[in-house]
Design an enzyme around this catalytic site. Sequence first.
Site, PDB file in Angstrom:
ATOM      1  N   ASP A 151       0.866  -1.173   0.000  1.00 37.76           N
ATOM      2  CA  ASP A 151       0.000   0.000   0.000  1.00 37.76           C
ATOM      3  C   ASP A 151       0.913   1.235   0.000  1.00 37.76           C
ATOM      4  O   ASP A 151       2.126   1.118   0.189  1.00 37.76           O
ATOM      5  CB  ASP A 151      -0.875  -0.056   1.261  1.00 37.76           C
ATOM      6  N   ASP A 166      -0.299   5.175   1.048  1.00 38.31           N
ATOM      7  CA  ASP A 166      -0.615   6.121   2.126  1.00 38.31           C
ATOM      8  C   ASP A 166      -0.620   5.432   3.487  1.00 38.31           C
ATOM      9  O   ASP A 166      -1.299   4.428   3.691  1.00 38.31           O
ATOM     10  CB  ASP A 166      -1.992   6.765   1.890  1.00 38.31           C
ATOM     11  N   GLU A 198     -13.665   3.919   8.353  1.00 40.27           N
ATOM     12  CA  GLU A 198     -12.692   2.962   7.793  1.00 40.27           C
ATOM     13  C   GLU A 198     -11.996   2.154   8.884  1.00 40.27           C
ATOM     14  O   GLU A 198     -11.775   0.959   8.738  1.00 40.27           O
ATOM     15  CB  GLU A 198     -11.641   3.705   6.960  1.00 40.27           C
ATOM     16  N   SER A 214      -2.485   1.286  -4.538  1.00 40.87           N
ATOM     17  CA  SER A 214      -2.981   2.394  -3.722  1.00 40.87           C
ATOM     18  C   SER A 214      -4.379   2.828  -4.117  1.00 40.87           C
ATOM     19  O   SER A 214      -4.698   2.947  -5.298  1.00 40.87           O
ATOM     20  CB  SER A 214      -2.033   3.594  -3.858  1.00 40.87           C
ATOM     21  N   ALA A 215      -5.181   3.120  -3.090  1.00 43.75           N
ATOM     22  CA  ALA A 215      -6.501   3.702  -3.314  1.00 43.75           C
ATOM     23  C   ALA A 215      -6.424   5.224  -3.394  1.00 43.75           C
ATOM     24  O   ALA A 215      -7.439   5.895  -3.529  1.00 43.75           O
ATOM     25  CB  ALA A 215      -7.447   3.283  -2.186  1.00 43.75           C
ATOM     26  N   LYS A 235      -9.547  -3.886  -3.079  1.00 42.14           N
ATOM     27  CA  LYS A 235      -8.250  -4.143  -3.711  1.00 42.14           C
ATOM     28  C   LYS A 235      -8.163  -5.568  -4.267  1.00 42.14           C
ATOM     29  O   LYS A 235      -7.391  -5.824  -5.194  1.00 42.14           O
ATOM     30  CB  LYS A 235      -7.108  -3.874  -2.723  1.00 42.14           C
ATOM     31  N   ASP A 258      -1.563  -0.995   5.879  1.00 41.53           N
ATOM     32  CA  ASP A 258      -1.975  -0.415   7.160  1.00 41.53           C
ATOM     33  C   ASP A 258      -3.456  -0.640   7.418  1.00 41.53           C
ATOM     34  O   ASP A 258      -3.990  -0.183   8.422  1.00 41.53           O
ATOM     35  CB  ASP A 258      -1.670   1.091   7.191  1.00 41.53           C
TER      36      ASP A 258
END
Length: 287
Positions: A37, A39, A80, A148-149, A197, A222
């Site tokens: 990931d 961020d 989240e 990554s989102a 994902k 994370d």
Amino acid sequence: IPELTKCSVLMRERSRVEEMIHAMQRAGAGSLQVISDFDMTLTRFAHNGRRVPTTHSKDSRHPISSLFNTDLLNTYYPVEIDASRSTEEKLPHMVDWWTKVHELLIQQKIRKDLLAQAVKESTVMLRDGYKEFFDHLAEQQVPLLIFSAGVGDILEEVIQQNRVFHPNTHVISNYMDFDHAGVLQAFKGQLIHTFNKREGALRRAAGLTALQGRPNVLLLGDSLGDLTMADGVSEPENVLTIGFLNDQVEQRKESYVNSFDIVLVKDETMDVPNAVLRHIISGRDRK
């Protein structure tokens, strides 16, 4: 690996982790790929007690501060990371969050030629030890897939400005679509958010030829949603997962320890991933 004895490192089954690292070491760098990931995984969560911006959050020093929206972060980030809600309950909120962020960016008519300056003036920071992480993988020709989102254009600019964007790096993310005048008009492809994902991994990561024939995976994330990033790997042998537990530690510790092989509590460095990589990659040299 002395770094695994730090008090910030939690493991449910230390012996299983050690066995997996030894197996990956025996296979060497040629069998390894790293999936991460971005961020709050490759970037710091906090610095000097203050949150570090993500590719979706707000930094008032940005010349295009509309790229980063605090109100949305404050509304949706608690959802989240809410340990009491299931992924299914969180999904519609995540879709709402990402859709609103993208709509906001399009409304602001973000200009492509301002992105580099925006990143340069932001306070986004890669984790301590990032250079060894990126450089070592490149030297050993181990592919790094960043999943990554966030916003891919900004993510790539951050890595470029830190001089660690090497040919072994591949990125799957949400990319901006600019018109002929260089103004943001839409986002390309299907929306990627924290909890879908797996779909992206199966649809896109599986098609990357650089990842073929590498059945051992070091996965960094994370969020519990990051654990699905390796689902596109064909015939995996060992998938070692490292989870950064940055926030709401007591509420989420149990679920992280039960889900990730190694959990790093409020650790703003790449010390543990770097140590694990050094150990795995050194196997080839000792053969």
